[in-house]
Design a protein around this motif. Structure first.
Motif, PDB file in Angstrom:
ATOM      1  N   ASN A 148       8.430 -11.179  -0.764  1.00  0.00           N
ATOM      2  CA  ASN A 148       6.802 -11.420  -0.537  1.00  0.00           C
ATOM      3  C   ASN A 148       6.299 -10.271  -1.236  1.00  0.00           C
ATOM      4  O   ASN A 148       5.355 -10.534  -1.836  1.00  0.00           O
ATOM      5  CB  ASN A 148       6.648 -11.679   0.886  1.00  0.00           C
ATOM      6  N   CYS A 149       6.599  -9.146  -0.971  1.00  0.00           N
ATOM      7  CA  CYS A 149       5.763  -8.156  -1.151  1.00  0.00           C
ATOM      8  C   CYS A 149       6.161  -7.368  -2.727  1.00  0.00           C
ATOM      9  O   CYS A 149       5.148  -6.658  -2.914  1.00  0.00           O
ATOM     10  CB  CYS A 149       5.875  -6.950  -0.186  1.00  0.00           C
ATOM     11  N   VAL A 150       7.149  -7.567  -3.165  1.00  0.00           N
ATOM     12  CA  VAL A 150       7.206  -6.938  -4.470  1.00  0.00           C
ATOM     13  C   VAL A 150       6.062  -7.372  -5.497  1.00  0.00           C
ATOM     14  O   VAL A 150       5.656  -6.373  -6.259  1.00  0.00           O
ATOM     15  CB  VAL A 150       8.788  -7.491  -4.939  1.00  0.00           C
ATOM     16  N   GLY A 151       5.678  -8.542  -5.558  1.00  0.00           N
ATOM     17  CA  GLY A 151       4.636  -8.825  -6.377  1.00  0.00           C
ATOM     18  C   GLY A 151       3.255  -7.904  -5.954  1.00  0.00           C
ATOM     19  O   GLY A 151       2.813  -7.528  -6.957  1.00  0.00           O
ATOM     20  N   GLY A 152       3.063  -7.932  -4.772  1.00  0.00           N
ATOM     21  CA  GLY A 152       1.783  -7.101  -4.385  1.00  0.00           C
ATOM     22  C   GLY A 152       1.931  -5.448  -4.562  1.00  0.00           C
ATOM     23  O   GLY A 152       0.921  -5.042  -4.848  1.00  0.00           O
ATOM     24  N   MET A 153       3.277  -4.971  -4.451  1.00  0.00           N
ATOM     25  CA  MET A 153       3.360  -3.786  -4.724  1.00  0.00           C
ATOM     26  C   MET A 153       3.156  -3.541  -6.199  1.00  0.00           C
ATOM     27  O   MET A 153       2.682  -2.491  -6.243  1.00  0.00           O
ATOM     28  CB  MET A 153       4.959  -3.474  -4.395  1.00  0.00           C
ATOM     29  N   ALA A 154       3.678  -4.290  -7.041  1.00  0.00           N
ATOM     30  CA  ALA A 154       3.492  -3.995  -8.129  1.00  0.00           C
ATOM     31  C   ALA A 154       1.956  -3.943  -8.723  1.00  0.00           C
ATOM     32  O   ALA A 154       1.643  -3.234  -9.459  1.00  0.00           O
ATOM     33  CB  ALA A 154       4.304  -4.994  -9.119  1.00  0.00           C
ATOM     34  N   THR A 155       1.158  -5.294  -8.279  1.00  0.00           N
ATOM     35  CA  THR A 155      -0.009  -5.347  -8.574  1.00  0.00           C
ATOM     36  C   THR A 155      -0.654  -4.030  -8.041  1.00  0.00           C
ATOM     37  O   THR A 155      -1.812  -3.682  -8.922  1.00  0.00           O
ATOM     38  CB  THR A 155      -0.643  -6.533  -7.932  1.00  0.00           C
ATOM     39  N   THR A 156      -0.388  -3.636  -6.896  1.00  0.00           N
ATOM     40  CA  THR A 156      -1.280  -2.501  -6.293  1.00  0.00           C
ATOM     41  C   THR A 156      -0.961  -1.053  -7.180  1.00  0.00           C
ATOM     42  O   THR A 156      -1.788  -0.309  -7.680  1.00  0.00           O
ATOM     43  CB  THR A 156      -0.713  -2.143  -4.989  1.00  0.00           C
ATOM     44  N   ALA A 157       0.404  -1.026  -7.401  1.00  0.00           N
ATOM     45  CA  ALA A 157       0.633   0.297  -8.282  1.00  0.00           C
ATOM     46  C   ALA A 157      -0.094  -0.004  -9.688  1.00  0.00           C
ATOM     47  O   ALA A 157      -0.721   1.230 -10.174  1.00  0.00           O
ATOM     48  CB  ALA A 157       2.204   0.197  -8.491  1.00  0.00           C
ATOM     49  N   ARG A 158      -0.046  -0.956 -10.350  1.00  0.00           N
ATOM     50  CA  ARG A 158      -0.805  -0.862 -11.548  1.00  0.00           C
ATOM     51  C   ARG A 158      -2.369  -0.606 -11.427  1.00  0.00           C
ATOM     52  O   ARG A 158      -2.970   0.192 -12.100  1.00  0.00           O
ATOM     53  CB  ARG A 158      -0.609  -2.267 -12.340  1.00  0.00           C
ATOM     54  N   GLN A 159      -2.878  -1.345 -10.546  1.00  0.00           N
ATOM     55  CA  GLN A 159      -4.373  -1.262 -10.276  1.00  0.00           C
ATOM     56  C   GLN A 159      -4.666   0.328  -9.805  1.00  0.00           C
ATOM     57  O   GLN A 159      -5.621   0.966 -10.186  1.00  0.00           O
ATOM     58  CB  GLN A 159      -4.789  -2.000  -8.949  1.00  0.00           C
ATOM     59  N   THR A 160      -3.728   0.881  -9.261  1.00  0.00           N
ATOM     60  CA  THR A 160      -3.949   2.401  -8.735  1.00  0.00           C
ATOM     61  C   THR A 160      -3.822   3.072 -10.093  1.00  0.00           C
ATOM     62  O   THR A 160      -4.849   4.062 -10.139  1.00  0.00           O
ATOM     63  CB  THR A 160      -2.645   2.948  -7.706  1.00  0.00           C
ATOM     64  N   ARG A 161      -2.807   2.724 -10.674  1.00  0.00           N
ATOM     65  CA  ARG A 161      -2.678   3.501 -11.930  1.00  0.00           C
ATOM     66  C   ARG A 161      -3.877   3.639 -12.958  1.00  0.00           C
ATOM     67  O   ARG A 161      -4.362   4.545 -13.185  1.00  0.00           O
ATOM     68  CB  ARG A 161      -1.478   3.161 -12.688  1.00  0.00           C
ATOM     69  N   SER A 162      -4.275   2.479 -13.016  1.00  0.00           N
ATOM     70  CA  SER A 162      -5.677   2.414 -14.003  1.00  0.00           C
ATOM     71  C   SER A 162      -6.878   3.085 -13.134  1.00  0.00           C
ATOM     72  O   SER A 162      -7.638   3.495 -13.904  1.00  0.00           O
ATOM     73  CB  SER A 162      -5.841   0.782 -14.428  1.00  0.00           C
ATOM     74  N   SER A 163      -7.246   2.852 -12.001  1.00  0.00           N
ATOM     75  CA  SER A 163      -8.389   3.521 -11.214  1.00  0.00           C
ATOM     76  C   SER A 163      -7.836   4.893 -11.329  1.00  0.00           C
ATOM     77  O   SER A 163      -8.974   5.718 -11.483  1.00  0.00           O
ATOM     78  CB  SER A 163      -8.233   2.897  -9.870  1.00  0.00           C
ATOM     79  N   MET A 164      -6.925   5.391 -11.126  1.00  0.00           N
ATOM     80  CA  MET A 164      -6.565   6.901 -11.197  1.00  0.00           C
ATOM     81  C   MET A 164      -6.919   7.478 -12.394  1.00  0.00           C
ATOM     82  O   MET A 164      -7.512   8.409 -12.547  1.00  0.00           O
ATOM     83  CB  MET A 164      -5.111   7.090 -10.526  1.00  0.00           C
ATOM     84  N   LEU A 165      -6.430   6.580 -13.477  1.00  0.00           N
ATOM     85  CA  LEU A 165      -6.686   7.387 -14.885  1.00  0.00           C
ATOM     86  C   LEU A 165      -8.251   7.427 -15.032  1.00  0.00           C
ATOM     87  O   LEU A 165      -8.562   8.299 -15.861  1.00  0.00           O
ATOM     88  CB  LEU A 165      -5.909   6.312 -15.840  1.00  0.00           C
ATOM     89  N   GLU A 166      -8.885   6.481 -14.700  1.00  0.00           N
ATOM     90  CA  GLU A 166     -10.331   6.564 -14.652  1.00  0.00           C
ATOM     91  C   GLU A 166     -10.800   7.670 -14.024  1.00  0.00           C
ATOM     92  O   GLU A 166     -11.765   8.389 -14.576  1.00  0.00           O
ATOM     93  CB  GLU A 166     -11.123   5.408 -14.169  1.00  0.00           C
ATOM     94  N   ILE A 182       0.836  -1.181   0.190  1.00  0.00           N
ATOM     95  CA  ILE A 182      -0.129   0.117  -0.230  1.00  0.00           C
ATOM     96  C   ILE A 182       0.761   1.286   0.046  1.00  0.00           C
ATOM     97  O   ILE A 182       0.712   2.060  -0.684  1.00  0.00           O
ATOM     98  CB  ILE A 182      -0.780  -0.119   1.318  1.00  0.00           C
ATOM     99  N   CYS A 183       1.795   1.354   0.930  1.00  0.00           N
ATOM    100  CA  CYS A 183       2.584   2.611   1.129  1.00  0.00           C
ATOM    101  C   CYS A 183       3.617   2.741  -0.299  1.00  0.00           C
ATOM    102  O   CYS A 183       3.790   4.053  -0.381  1.00  0.00           O
ATOM    103  CB  CYS A 183       3.609   2.524   2.234  1.00  0.00           C
ATOM    104  N   VAL A 184       3.818   1.737  -0.772  1.00  0.00           N
ATOM    105  CA  VAL A 184       4.789   2.128  -1.986  1.00  0.00           C
ATOM    106  C   VAL A 184       3.821   2.023  -3.192  1.00  0.00           C
ATOM    107  O   VAL A 184       4.127   2.924  -4.156  1.00  0.00           O
ATOM    108  CB  VAL A 184       5.862   1.036  -1.873  1.00  0.00           C
TER     109      VAL A 184
END
Lengths: 323, 354, 587
Positions: free
Chosen positions: A181-199, A111-113
């Motif tokens: 453990n968290c690198v994958g989660g970080m990346a997924t969250t970043a991508r999701q945030t990006r697309s959500s923000m773009l909307e 979340i934080c990154v």
């Protein structure tokens, strides 16, 4: 709202019951002899028969099911592990905190990154910063956990000697497992945030907010982010659930005694009771996480809250001016 | 494109009309000079606004009328500086607000202007409000960011605004989804007027509402206008709204103003063939027509505008000259301007009768 | 238009490559459990290069690496719950399996026994791996009253680490408890009656050979008081009579045991300390390193001084480390080829069985499957079990790799080109071994296919008469039990299954007579020799390779045979010999 929470908590019970029944049934019908597992290899047939009888394995399905459900839900005892003969409940109590810590800190990092990275990406869409962030996210999602863990160990433990390669203890022991453990989660969250923000960025109310003359930071924090968060919360909830059960590879590599590792050991040793106990525990954890996710969403988005609360606040008082 | 003509005409007209103020520096509160905006994408360029000039005095309401895609919204957003920046490119021009050029202002300066001196009401009330913030807070926000008042004071003022637009102050903590479309638009109006702006841009504020609500909202706007004397630019495609609300009217076609003047001028003595066509297309309430008479043809593709007069492909009176030469604004009567070559007769309506 | 065509082409190309990549991944996936085998196989290559680089660095600056290692050890030790500071010697041991409980009733799992064997003690056991001599530990003496009754006397001054005094009641209780929990081997107990403060009478359920010894070996004896004082069945707080006590235990991660200053055997009036219970080092820390790569890295960096049960793939890497030797020791893990000797299978024909036995190249398996860590046995059987005769290796020519002979026997047999089924458990070593067997058999013209089963369902299919149709079965059995016949009975004793056939499908009176003779209390070596001859002549079973048990340890440490437990050769670390200048200390 309180009613809704209570309702959801109550609804968790049939869900967990169903999981327990399902798990039990699947294992019941799986070919394989539980008595063999308990007795070990090389036991003569009569001894196995005796053992089967004493374990109650010859009783009809429903009797066994009833017995198991009674044991788990009434006596709150997950049983005894077949191979180690330890109490599964106390095994879980010892191991759950490790898995939980790994998952919690992992998701906190995600979340934080991830969210700031996604926000930055969205705001600078298609510029250099965004492109770099997108590539980094893709790397993060594609890199397998175990490879990353081994590479980290090689670098920080073997070459540099800064961090211990395995085990549990102080903070130094947790750094590499959590990163892996968290690198994958970080990346997924970043991508999701990006697309959500773009909307959200292209929504009309953002134009309204800009026309109000608000500063960009205010617009991001108060108008864009709360709206963008709604799908992100769902994704994060699922990520967390995944991290909880799926940290097993990390647990195995770093010998962190967590639930995931225990579960896979149980599976390879065919320790049915341990597996059943572990699955039930994980399903409880997951249900709680999903409930928490839903509640947080309701907290953030008042439309969902209104749905849950079940009452629509329409003023019943007549007013001439109001529509 | 007729710069000089429009400027001189504009200056001359206002001085002539307000004879009493001759010699005094008349406040042309808002002046737009030769504004051009285009949207550039990889595939094509859309010429949305092509050399638009007009002016507005304090306390007056200007109606910008035109079809969809004529460029009205772009003009309004250009004034406010909220054009979507990667595709939109301002080609040139000036926007003077009380003498200050705001087109070239920095973002920080615009922060002060937006919401404070210039505000906007949007077309679709359903999506114009932040769904996760209470409406009261959304009003309060605008007050807080522009005026130095305490939190309590800001809240009180927000509640006052709510009352002013006809919403109970108790509904301060409710969310947009709990309101109907008309109520939401009132909230938007409240937000727009919270800081007593000098200029209000209303972009088709009632288009998305049904007729009865439309009437209410328009009433509200008129009341508020009387109270606060805000200069207003009202964008609409509905001539009925224009006749009810506006003092002056400008007709926009293909990114240009083709006719401009007072309400009376435009409706009683329309000069441009386009305007004639628009008026002609309105069904008479007492008439017995079986077929409506729309203007033949379609608005031109903004990526490839026709040379010469933009209206010539659809114009009954088009001559050879119309097809090649760019047409400038001409003052055909004091304060009444028209962009047409075929103005041999002072009164086109008479010609119509032929 | 051209742009759009290009985009479409690019998209199609990317979709195709995605599909190909998925297919490639799916096709090459190994069926290893938990996937770590795949990971380690890939990573092992990576670590080899890393290890080489690390070695170069080590060689260049040996002193600094040791200093670094002891720092690592010291920092490990810093988290210990050790009481006094002082120069207590310490050794860190890496185990490739995880220990999850310290309860005395866990059974004789060899990994657990490395730790539990130092904390708890038994009435008696075979003193060391490879020896048939039965040594008394807690027992002072015992007497066989009749085939099912033994009278036992324990020492009068046994105290556990909590200070509780052990009496015969505790012994009886421990045995009964073990039996009721279901500890394998405790089922031999019929009853245990206390007859005095330190004496009791043990009755067995039957007079089967080795029952008493197995019972004694399988059950850890503890005091009832201490067990009941523990809230979790001593799962995390064991209290035993052994030379070491548990200092710290993080389940699944590590365990630390320390020398017990009050070890009763040191002060006993009647008991002489056994070699296997020596306290040669003060503190032993066990790290559970299930991930093979981690074990290799730990040995190389010196974080772990002794690595146990090394996976064959890292033995060479560990051996290559300066100052460390990867010692291969005999293990009891033998792999057998067994035949379906029923009329359902062509293997009923002894000539075919012999053909198969001769065509197999055991060395090839050791090289290819075990990375060279193993050996080909000279005869059936194992040292350390009664009845095993070392002379068998010399007397009999144990089916060496001989293609010509194999073809001879094949010609003599009635084999008509049928495809034989080789049944195995689906574990990597078996799969690899079966493939070698298949290759060998096909080289002489015997067709065969491999049939894998999950190791849990496997048991159901084993009995040749009633189970699945197989012709050859690969299995591995450790030589558990003090008597060779205890191990062989699993295959040959027809009394094990109700239908009167033994595991390999035979209902042969002659074989049964030989088996019975070996199982009788008055067995003689001659009985075993006769059984061996019968099995050999008929080629009923062929032990074709054996694993070695590999320990990586510093060159200065030696492992005497008394340090190896009889069960599976597991190491009792306290009994290893540490040099006087041992440089690892506990904080």
């Amino acid at each position: 709202m309180l009613k809704y929470i209570l309702k959801r908590l109550l609804m968790m019970i049939p869900v967990i019951l169903c999981v327990a029944i399902l798990v039990f049934t699947i294992i019941y019908f799986t070919p394989g002899d539980a008595a063999q597992v308990v007795a070990g290899q090389g036991t003569p047939a009569e001894k196995l028969d005796e053992l089967r009888e004493s374990m109650g394995l010859n009783d009809p399905y429903f009797v066994q099911l009833g017995r198991y459900l009674h044991q788990v839900f009434v006596k709150l005892d997950l049983g005894t592990a077949m191979v180690n003969k330890t109490s599964i409940t106390s095994d879980m109590q010892a191991r759950f905190p490790y898995s939980m810590t790994l998952a919690l800190i992992g998701i906190a990092f995600a979340i934080c990154v991830g969210i700031p990275l996604g926000v930055y990406s969205a705001l600078h869409q298609n510029k250099v910063g965004d492109r770099i962030a997108v590539v980094v996210s893709m790397l993060g999602v594609s890199v397998p956990h175990f490879w990353l863990a081994l590479m980290l160990i090689l670098l920080f433990s073997v070459k540099l000697g800064w961090l211990p390669a395995y085990g549990v203890g102080g903070i130094a022991y947790w750094i590499m497992p959590i990163i892996a453990n968290c690198v994958g989660g970080m990346a997924t969250t970043a991508r999701q945030t990006r697309s959500s923000m773009l909307e959200v960025i292209h929504c009309d109310y953002i134009v309204t907010a800009r026309s109000k003359g608000l500063k960009q930071s205010q617009i991001i924090l108060r108008h864009m982010l709360p709206n963008a968060l709604i799908p992100i919360i769902t994704v994060t909830g699922m990520n967390f659930g995944g991290m909880l059960g799926g940290g097993l590879i990390i647990e195995q590599i770093f010998t962190i005694p967590g639930v995931g590792f225990y579960l896979t050991k149980g599976i390879t040793q065919r320790d049915y009771y341990a597996v059943m106990g572990g699955v039930i525990l994980l399903s409880v954890a997951f249900s709680v996480i999903m409930l928490a996710t839903d509640l947080i969403q309701a907290f953030v988005d008042p439309r969902i809250k209104a749905q849950y609360a079940g009452d629509v606040k329409r003023r019943r008082k007549p007013h001439a001016r109001e529509a | 494109m007729g710069n000089g003509a429009s400027n001189d005409a504009g200056n001359g007209a206002s001085k002539t009309m307000r004879g009493a103020d001759v010699g005094e520096e008349k406040q042309k509160f808002l002046e737009v000079r030769d504004l051009s905006v285009r949207y550039e994408t990889k595939e094509e360029t859309v010429y949305a606004v092509n050399g638009v000039s007009f002016s507005l005095e304090k306390g007056r309401t200007l109606g910008l009328v035109g079809e969809t895609g004529a460029g009205k919204t772009t003009i309004a957003r250009a004034i406010l500086g909220i054009l979507p920046s990667p595709p939109a490119v301002v080609g040139g021009g000036e926007i003077l607000l009380g003498g200050d050029d705001i087109l070239g202002a920095s973002e920080r300066e615009m922060h002060d202007i937006r919401g404070n001196r210039v505000t906007m009401i949007f077309q679709d009330p359903m999506t114009a409000l932040n769904p996760v913030m209470t409406i009261g807070r959304q009003i309060e926000e605008v007050i807080e960011s522009h005026e130095r008042v305490s939190k309590d004071e800001a809240r009180k003022r927000a509640e006052e605004m709510l009352e002013m637009v006809g919403i109970l102050a108790e509904r301060y903590s409710e969310y947009p989804h709990q309101f109907s479309g008309g109520m939401k638009q009132r909230v938007v109006i409240a937000i727009a007027l919270a800081c007593n702006p000098d200029l209000l841009l209303a972009d088709e504020p009632t288009t998305a509402l049904d007729v009865t609500i439309q009437a209410q909202v328009l009433d509200l706007m008129k009341t508020l206008h009387k109270k606060q004397n805000t200069s207003t630019i009202l964008i609409t495609h509905d001539l009925g709204v224009v006749s009810e609300m506006c003092d002056e009217v400008a007709i926009v076609y293909a990114g240009e103003i083709v006719e401009m003047g007072s309400l009376e001028d435009i409706f009683e003595r329309p000069a441009h063939p386009y305007m004639l066509g628009l008026l002609g297309a309105i069904p008479a309430i007492d008439g017995d027509e079986e077929k409506l008479s729309p203007i033949p043809g379609m608005t031109p593709d903004p990526t490839s505008l026709p040379p010469g007069c933009k209206f010539h492909p659809r114009c009954k009176y088009a001559a050879e000259a119309c097809k090649s030469e760019p047409v400038g604004m001409k003052e055909i009567a004091p304060g009444h301007f028209c962009r047409c070559l075929n103005l041999a007769a002072p009164n086109l309506a008479a010609r119509e009768a032929e | 238009m051209k742009k759009i065509c290009m985009k479409k082409a690019l998209a199609t190309l990317m979709a195709l490559s995605l599909a190909l990549a998925c297919a490639a991944c799916g096709g090459g996936a190994p069926q290893a459990p938990a996937g770590s085998a795949a990971a380690t196989a890939a990573a092992a290559d990576a670590t080899t290069t890393a290890a080489d680089a690390a070695d170069a660095a080590d060689a260049a600056d040996a002193t600094s690496s040791t200093a670094g290692a002891s720092d690592a050890v010291a920092s490990d030790a810093a988290s210990d719950a050790g009481a006094d500071s002082g120069a207590r010697t310490k050794v860190t041991v890496g185990l490739t399996n995880t220990v999850q409980t310290m309860t005395p009733f866990a059974g004789l799992n060899p990994y657990y026994n490395m730790i539990l064997g130092e904390i708890y003690q038994r009435l008696g056991m075979r003193a060391e791996f490879g020896s048939t001599e039965f040594a008394c530990a807690l027992m002072k003496e015992y007497e066989r009253v009749d085939p099912v009754t033994y009278s036992v006397e324990i020492h009068g001054d046994i105290y556990d680490s909590a200070g509780a005094h052990m009496t015969a009641e505790d012994v009886a209780w421990s045995l009964e408890e073990a039996k009721s929990i279901g500890v394998p081997g405790a089922n031999y107990l019929e009853s245990a009656e206390v007859s005095g403060d330190y004496s009791l009478t043990i009755k067995l359920i039957n007079d089967s050979l080795g029952g008493f010894e197995t019972l004694c070996e399988s059950c850890m004896i503890i005091t009832k008081a201490s067990y009941e004082a523990s809230s979790d069945g001593m799962s995390s707080s064991p209290v035993g009579t052994g030379p070491y006590v548990l200092a710290e235990f993080i389940t699944g991660s590590k365990a630390v045991i320390e020398k017990d200053g009050n070890y009763w055997m040191n002060k006993s009036a009647t008991a002489a300390p056994l070699d296997c219970y020596a306290q040669n080092v003060d503190v032993i820390e066990f790290n559970f390193l299930t991930e093979t790569t981690q074990m290799a890295l730990a040995v190389e960096s010196g974080t772990v001084q002794m690595g146990q049960w090394l996976n064959e793939s890292i033995v060479a890497d560990c051996d290559a480390v300066d100052g460390v030797v990867a010692e291969q020791m005999e293990s009891s893990q033998m792999c057998e080829v067994l035949f379906n000797v029923t009329d359902k299978s062509p293997c009923l024909d002894a000539n075919l069985r012999k053909a198969i036995a001769y065509c197999v190249n055991g060395d090839l398996v050791v090289q290819n499957v075990l990375y060279g860590i193993g050996y080909v046995p000279a005869a059936m059987g194992k040292v350390g079990q009664h009845g095993n005769n070392p002379a068998w290796g010399a007397e009999y020519d144990y089916f060496p790799y001989d293609v010509e002979k194999a073809k001879e026997f094949l010609a003599q047999s009635g084999y008509n080109g049928e495809t034989l089924t080789i049944m195995i458990m689906s574990l990597p070593n078996f799969v690899a071994g079966a493939q070698v067997l298949q290759a060998n058999m096909q080289a002489v013209g015997i067709n065969c296919e491999i049939s894998e089963y999950d190791d849990v369902t496997y048991g159901k299919y084993q009995p040749a008469n009633t189970g699945y149709n197989y012709d050859i079965i690969l299995h591995n059995m450790s030589m558990r039990g003090a008597y060779l016949i205890q191990t062989l009975a699993q295959w040959f004793d027809q009394n094990w299954y109700q239908d009167g056939h033994n595991m390999i499908g035979m209902a042969d009176a002659e074989l049964q007579a030989l088996v019975d003779a070996c199982m009788a209390p008055d067995w003689t070596q001659g009985d075993y020799d006769a059984l061996y001859k019968y099995v050999y002549d008929n080629c009923l079973m062929y032990q074709w390779y054996a694993n070695a048990f590999t320990v990586a340890h510093p060159e200065s440490v030696t492992i005497p045979s008394c340090a190896r437990g009889a069960n599976k050769g597991e190491l009792l670390v306290g009994a290893c010999n540490f040099p006087a200048d041992w440089s690892y200390f506990a904080q």
